[in-house]
Design a protein around this motif. Sequence first.
Motif, short mmCIF file in Angstrom:
data_model
loop_
_atom_site.label_atom_id
_atom_site.label_comp_id
_atom_site.label_asym_id
_atom_site.label_seq_id
_atom_site.Cartn_x
_atom_site.Cartn_y
_atom_site.Cartn_z
N HIS A 8 31.58 -3.05 78.14
CA HIS A 8 30.52 -4.05 78.06
C HIS A 8 29.25 -3.51 77.39
O HIS A 8 28.20 -4.16 77.42
N ALA A 9 29.34 -2.34 76.76
CA ALA A 9 28.19 -1.80 76.05
C ALA A 9 27.94 -2.60 74.78
O ALA A 9 28.86 -3.15 74.17
N ALA A 10 26.68 -2.65 74.38
CA ALA A 10 26.32 -3.40 73.17
C ALA A 10 26.64 -2.62 71.90
O ALA A 10 26.66 -3.20 70.81
N GLY A 11 26.87 -1.32 72.02
CA GLY A 11 27.31 -0.54 70.87
C GLY A 11 26.23 -0.16 69.88
O GLY A 11 26.52 0.15 68.73
N LEU A 12 24.97 -0.15 70.31
CA LEU A 12 23.89 0.21 69.39
C LEU A 12 23.87 1.71 69.15
O LEU A 12 24.30 2.51 69.99
N ASP A 24 20.97 3.48 60.65
CA ASP A 24 21.27 3.06 62.01
C ASP A 24 22.11 1.78 61.97
O ASP A 24 22.39 1.22 60.91
N GLY A 25 22.50 1.30 63.13
CA GLY A 25 23.25 0.07 63.20
C GLY A 25 23.94 -0.08 64.54
O GLY A 25 23.38 0.28 65.57
N TYR A 26 25.16 -0.59 64.54
CA TYR A 26 25.91 -0.74 65.77
C TYR A 26 27.39 -0.54 65.49
O TYR A 26 27.84 -0.52 64.34
N ILE A 27 28.15 -0.40 66.57
CA ILE A 27 29.57 -0.13 66.45
C ILE A 27 30.30 -0.85 67.57
O ILE A 27 29.69 -1.18 68.60
N ASN A 28 31.59 -1.11 67.39
CA ASN A 28 32.37 -1.73 68.45
C ASN A 28 32.82 -0.64 69.43
O ASN A 28 33.60 0.25 69.06
N PRO A 29 32.32 -0.66 70.68
CA PRO A 29 32.61 0.44 71.61
C PRO A 29 34.10 0.66 71.85
O PRO A 29 34.56 1.81 71.90
N ALA A 30 34.86 -0.43 72.00
CA ALA A 30 36.29 -0.27 72.25
C ALA A 30 36.99 0.31 71.02
O ALA A 30 37.87 1.19 71.14
N ASP A 31 36.62 -0.18 69.84
CA ASP A 31 37.29 0.28 68.63
C ASP A 31 37.00 1.75 68.35
O ASP A 31 37.89 2.51 67.95
N PRO A 52 36.43 1.69 63.32
CA PRO A 52 35.67 1.70 64.56
C PRO A 52 34.65 0.56 64.68
O PRO A 52 33.92 0.50 65.66
N GLY A 53 34.60 -0.30 63.68
CA GLY A 53 33.67 -1.43 63.74
C GLY A 53 32.23 -1.03 63.52
O GLY A 53 31.31 -1.60 64.12
N PHE A 54 32.00 -0.06 62.64
CA PHE A 54 30.66 0.46 62.39
C PHE A 54 29.96 -0.44 61.37
O PHE A 54 30.39 -0.56 60.23
N GLU A 100 42.34 1.67 82.21
CA GLU A 100 42.61 1.69 80.78
C GLU A 100 41.43 2.35 80.07
O GLU A 100 40.30 2.35 80.58
N LEU A 101 41.66 2.90 78.89
CA LEU A 101 40.56 3.42 78.09
C LEU A 101 39.50 2.32 77.91
O LEU A 101 39.84 1.17 77.68
N THR A 102 38.25 2.70 78.04
CA THR A 102 37.06 1.83 77.87
C THR A 102 36.82 0.91 79.06
O THR A 102 35.95 0.05 78.99
N SER A 103 37.55 1.05 80.17
CA SER A 103 37.40 0.06 81.24
C SER A 103 36.18 0.29 82.11
O SER A 103 35.91 -0.49 83.02
#
Length: 828
Positions: free
Chosen positions: A45-49, A144-151, A81-83, A37-40
Motif C-alpha cells: 500500500h506504499a505510494a512508491g515515491l 526523481d519520480g515514483y515507482i510501482n512498489p510491487a513491481d 519496475p514501473g519507474f 506473499e512478497l509485498t504483503s
Amino acid sequence: MKTQARAVVVGGGAVGVSIAYHLGKAGWDVILLERDELTSGSTWHAAGLLPLFNMSYAVGHIHDYSVKFYAGLEAETGLNPGFARVGNLRMAQTDARMDEFRLYAATAETVGVEHEWLTPAQIRSRWPLVRTEDLKGALFHPTDGYINPADVTQAMARGARGFGVEILRKVQVDAFDRDGDDWVVTVAHMVEKGGNLVPSGETSKIRCEHVVSATGNHAQATAARIGCYIPAMPVEHQYIVTEPDPALVEFRKTMPEHPVLRDADAKWYVREERGGWILGPYERGAPAWAKFGVPESFRADLLKLDLERIEEEYMSMIHRIPSSESVGLKDDYNGPICYTPDGNPLVGPAPGVENFWFAEGFSFGITAAGGAGHYLAQVMTEGEAEIDMWSLDPRRFGRWVNREYAAVKNEEAYEHVYVLHHPDEERPAARPLKTSPCYDRMKAAGAQFGSVNGWERPNYFAPQGFDDHAARSFRRGGWWTFAEAEARAVRERVGLYDATAFAKTRIKGPGATAFLDWLTCNRLPRVGRINLTYALTDAGTVRTEATIVRLAEDDYYVVTAGAAQAYDQDYFEKEAAKKRAAFGWIEVQDVTAQWGVFALAGPAAREVLRPLIVDADPASALSNKRFPWLSMREIDLGMVPTMAIRVAYTGELGYELHHPIEMQNHLFDALMKAGAPHGITLFGARAQNWMRQEKSYRAFGSDIGRDASPLESGLDRFVDLDKTFRGKAAMQALGVRAKCVTLAMDGPEDADPWGREGLFHGGEVVGRLTSGGWSVTLGRRIGLGYVRPELAVPGTALKVRMLGELHDAEIIEDSPHDPENARLRVNG
C-alpha cells in the motif's frame, strides 16, 4: 527447501528482497523467508515515491543509490519496475522554507543529485494547473519520480533468484536460537484457512551464520525473539486517490506526466494516478498502531479510516490544484507505516548478539530499499560500507527506550515529515525524560535544552521567557547572540558546562590492558594520565572516539560521546567477550548514570577551584607540577570526592570534574559561588561547538566516522604506528583518499555554515563541510571539512555554498586559536 545458508533474510517486502538481492550479488548463499506473499506488508500500500533530497549525507546516498539501481532493473531482470521519472517539485510558501530547500540543495550537491530552482512564474508556465500566487519559489529535481512498489519488489526478487537466492513464502519464523557460532531459525509452514494464515503443523530448521530482520510492522515481535526491544513502531498513514481530473486529462494530451508535487507548508505530497491525483498528507494527530505487536491475523490489511483528520490537508490540495475541487474520491487508504523516534531507519547490528542484523523502521521504505540493501550488504560482507552508517545504527537508541517512548516519538516523527527542519531543531515530545540533578538550577538560569540520548543538555542560556522554538532559523537564530557571549566569556574569563550526558564505561581486569591496547590506535596512558584515542573498524576507519583515563595498571575509565552510549557499550561488551580467551578476564561496566560531569574552562578556571580544593598544600595542588595537563587527580572539592581531569574541549585552561551524581547540586552551588568573583558564566553546547572548531577538534559523528581513517581525519598524532592494533593494516592500505581541514569562510551577513555545505574549486565540487559555525577568535565563520588531498594545504582558496550562493573560503592551519596550546598548559 534448503536447511543451511550463509544468511537468512526474514521479510519479503521491498527492503528484505533488496537485502537478499545484494547479499546474493556479493556471492553469499541466501534464503529469504516471507510469512505471507512478497509485498504483503507495508510495501503493497506504499505510494512508491522516490524523494532524493535529504539533509542526511548518509541517507542522501542511500536514496540516490536506490533511484539509480531501480532505473537499471528492467535491463537486468526483464521485469519493468514501473519507474516513472517525472521529477519532483518542492514548493515553498515562505522564505524560511526556501532557506530549508537551499540547505537540502547544499547536501544534494555533495551527493551529486541534480536539481534546479524555479520562480512562481516559471512553475505556472510549466505546470498551469498549480496555483502559484502565494508561493516563494520551488526546488525541482528532474531525476526523481515514483515507482510501482510491487513491481520493483518482484524485479528485485527475480534478480535475487538469478544470484542463487532461495525465496520461501508462507513460512513463519517461530524462533531464533544460537548453536555455537551459528543461528538456527525455526520456521512454521503456513496454510490458508478461513481467510487467515495458520500453521500447518509442519516445521523446519535452517542453520545459518547471519540473520537479517526486515519484518516491517512486525519488527518489535522479531526483536523480542532475540531478547531485545527496538523502537520501530507503525503509525497510521492515510492517503486518497481521486477520480480523473478533466483538467489533468486535457493537460496530458500535449504534455508529459505531471511531476510529483510537494507542498511542505501544507504537509502533503500529490502525484498523478490514472488521470486523477493521489494525496498523501502528514497531518497532526496520526496515532501509533500495534503498540504491543501486530495481530497474528493481520495480513495485507488496512486500518479504519479517519478522513476528518486530513480535512485540512485535503482542502489545501484543492487550493493548490483548483481543478481538483470538483473531482470525486475513488479510493482511500489507511495503512500502517513503521517509524522510529528520529525518523531514520534502523540498519545495522542488533545489540547484545552476534551476526543478527536489523533493517527496520523504514518510513520511506521504497525510496530507501535499494540503497539500504546495498550498504547493509557491504557492512556484512566487507566489514564496512562506503558511507558512515552511524546515524542509522540500531544501537543509537539506548536500552532505556520503551514502547511508550517509541509511540510518542514515532507519532512526532510522522508529524514532523513536513515541519521545517532547522539544523538547530529540538523536538519536544517525551521531554524532559532523563535529567541530571542540576537540571532545575540550569533551567532557572535560563537554559534552553537539547536532548542527547534522552539526556537534557543545555544548548545555550537566555533570559526568562525567551522562546527557543521561535528563535530557530536557517540563518542566525535568536540564540546566536547568547552563544556568542558565552564563547567570549569562556575565552576571557571562565565558564561552566554540564557534560553529564557523556557516556562512561569502566573497563578493568587482568585482560583490560592488552584488550584496550589492541582495540585502540594510540598508546595507552600511564596510571594517572589520560589520552585521546580511536577504535578502528576492520576496514581501517574510525569506529569510536574515546578518552581513556588510566586509574590503575588494569583499570580504565573510558569516556565516549553521549549520543553513542549504547552503541559503544555494546561494542565494548561484544569485543571483550571475544578477547577474554586471548587476553584474560575483562570486565566492562556502563557507569554513565553514576557520574555527573562539569566542564570548567577559561583563564580563571584554576582560581575558581583553588578555594574549594581540600589539600594539605592548596596553593600548589593545582600547579602544573602536581596536576599537569592531560592528567587525572582524585581530589576533594569541599565535601565532593571528584575525579578531576585536566582537559578542555574548548581549548582553554580547563578541568572535567567527574563527581558522584547524587552530589551534583552541592558541587554546582559551590562552583558558582567560588566563580562569582571571576564572572563565571554558564555556557551550552552551541558555544562549545564553536570553540572546539577554533581548536580544530574533530567531533565524532560529523567530522570523524566510519567512512574515513584517522589519517584521513587529520588525527595522525593519535596513531601509534609502532604498535599492533585492530584495523592498522587496513588503515594503511586505504591511503589518504580525502583530508580533513580547517577553513575560515565568508558568508551572508546573517548566516553561518551548518556543516553540510559543498566546497568548490574551479567550479567543481571538491569536498564538503562536516562542521560549521562562528569563531569569536577570528571574527569570521569557521568550519571543518574534507577535500581532495592535493588541495588540503593551508592557503588554498575555495568556495563554499551557503544559502544558494558561493562565498570565499580558505584552508587555514589547524588550531587557529592558541596553536601552541599555551593556554591549556599555563601554570599557576
